[in-house]
Design a protein around this motif. Structure first.
Motif, PDB file in Angstrom:
ATOM      1  N   GLU A 198      -2.134  -0.444   0.105  1.00 30.33           N
ATOM      2  CA  GLU A 198      -2.518   0.769   0.822  1.00 30.33           C
ATOM      3  C   GLU A 198      -2.045   1.995   0.051  1.00 30.33           C
ATOM      4  OE1 GLU A 198      -1.500   1.636   4.808  1.00 30.33           O
ATOM      5  OE2 GLU A 198      -2.444  -0.189   5.574  1.00 30.33           O
ATOM      6  N   CYS A 199      -2.655   3.119   0.320  1.00 32.48           N
ATOM      7  CA  CYS A 199      -2.231   4.381  -0.292  1.00 32.48           C
ATOM      8  C   CYS A 199      -0.766   4.631   0.042  1.00 32.48           C
ATOM      9  CB  CYS A 199      -3.089   5.520   0.263  1.00 32.48           C
ATOM     10  SG  CYS A 199      -2.307   7.120   0.225  1.00 32.48           S
ATOM     11  N   CYS A 200       0.049   4.951  -0.999  1.00 34.35           N
ATOM     12  CA  CYS A 200       1.473   5.225  -0.758  1.00 34.35           C
ATOM     13  C   CYS A 200       1.617   6.481   0.089  1.00 34.35           C
ATOM     14  CB  CYS A 200       2.193   5.478  -2.079  1.00 34.35           C
ATOM     15  SG  CYS A 200       2.189   4.055  -3.142  1.00 34.35           S
ATOM     16  N   ARG A 201       2.568   6.489   0.976  1.00 36.26           N
ATOM     17  CA  ARG A 201       2.841   7.675   1.789  1.00 36.26           C
ATOM     18  C   ARG A 201       3.878   8.522   1.076  1.00 36.26           C
ATOM     19  NH1 ARG A 201      -0.929   8.397   5.791  1.00 36.26           N
ATOM     20  NH2 ARG A 201      -1.802   6.347   6.095  1.00 36.26           N
TER      21      ARG A 201
ATOM     22  N   GLN B 261       2.173   5.017  -7.418  1.00 35.89           N
ATOM     23  CA  GLN B 261       1.038   5.025  -6.498  1.00 35.89           C
ATOM     24  C   GLN B 261      -0.158   4.345  -7.145  1.00 35.89           C
ATOM     25  OE1 GLN B 261       0.881   9.225  -6.055  1.00 35.89           O
ATOM     26  NE2 GLN B 261       2.117   9.284  -4.202  1.00 35.89           N
ATOM     27  N   ARG B 262      -0.388   4.645  -8.418  1.00 31.66           N
ATOM     28  CA  ARG B 262      -1.527   4.062  -9.133  1.00 31.66           C
ATOM     29  C   ARG B 262      -1.388   2.564  -9.221  1.00 31.66           C
ATOM     30  NH1 ARG B 262      -2.604   8.466 -13.211  1.00 31.66           N
ATOM     31  NH2 ARG B 262      -4.133   9.722 -12.119  1.00 31.66           N
TER      32      ARG B 262
ATOM     33  N   LEU C  66      -2.089   1.035  -5.943  1.00 40.48           N
ATOM     34  CA  LEU C  66      -3.519   1.063  -5.648  1.00 40.48           C
ATOM     35  C   LEU C  66      -4.258   0.011  -6.465  1.00 40.48           C
ATOM     36  CD1 LEU C  66      -4.000   4.920  -5.504  1.00 40.48           C
ATOM     37  CD2 LEU C  66      -4.162   3.323  -3.593  1.00 40.48           C
TER      38      LEU C  66
END
Lengths: 117, 117
Positions: A13-16, A4-5, A8
């Motif tokens: 986009e923000c990981c789901r 995720q980092r 980002l």
């Protein structure tokens, strides 16, 4: 989180993440009522006292453990009774209160369910 | 109770029972704060969701499970964070929340202590 980092950092986009509560709405509503009843230190102490005795305890015996008046203790007991933590019975002019034995298992189980353990 | 009833029937004073709470004032104060934070069904559901995931979850992933706005969810998360149920970390423009692993044991233990089981 590492993935995720990285995403980002690259401006993605923000990981789901797959998430989902396991408790039903009915359960959370019921538990919220229980916790509201125990959101006061005196009520926790009264419940703990009744749980430690198991048998019915006269309100006058409860009162002597607190630096507060009997009407205030009775008010707290009513809230605990409405939340089904305690049961009341009148004996002459005295009210007796006992812990609801179902709660001995149900309350710790609720805490475990919420924490998913 | 039978002895108490007989005494009462004879017009005696209410029998004194040996009672006493086992929890300290400091413990009941701390637990009352925890229960106050969980006196709302949405906050219980958010905590249950984070507990079920264990790893950090983006606030935008939490929001999609509730029919309420992100600011409201963030307000609930702040209350859970202040009560130490969850921990927060910023990652770019996103806030991530995870359950405080200490609570996985501490919260059910508190419930057991109160119920004296």
């Amino acid at each position: 989180m590492a993935k995720q980092r990285a995403a980002l950092a690259n401006g993605a986009e923000c990981c789901r993440t797959d998430v989902g509560a396991k408790l039903s709405s009915a359960q959370t509503k019921e538990y919220a009522g229980w916790f509201k009843a125990l959101s006061d230190p005196t009520r926790i102490r009264i419940l703990n006292l009744l749980a430690a005795n198991r048998d019915a305890v006269c309100v006058c015996d409860i009162v002597k453990h607190f630096p507060i008046s009997q009407p205030t203790i009775s008010h707290h007991l009513k809230i605990l009774k409405d939340a089904c933590f305690v049961q009341a019975e009148r004996c002459g002019t005295f009210m007796y209160y006992r812990v609801n034995r179902n709660c001995l298992d149900d309350f710790p189980n609720a805490a475990r369910q919420i924490m998913d353990v």
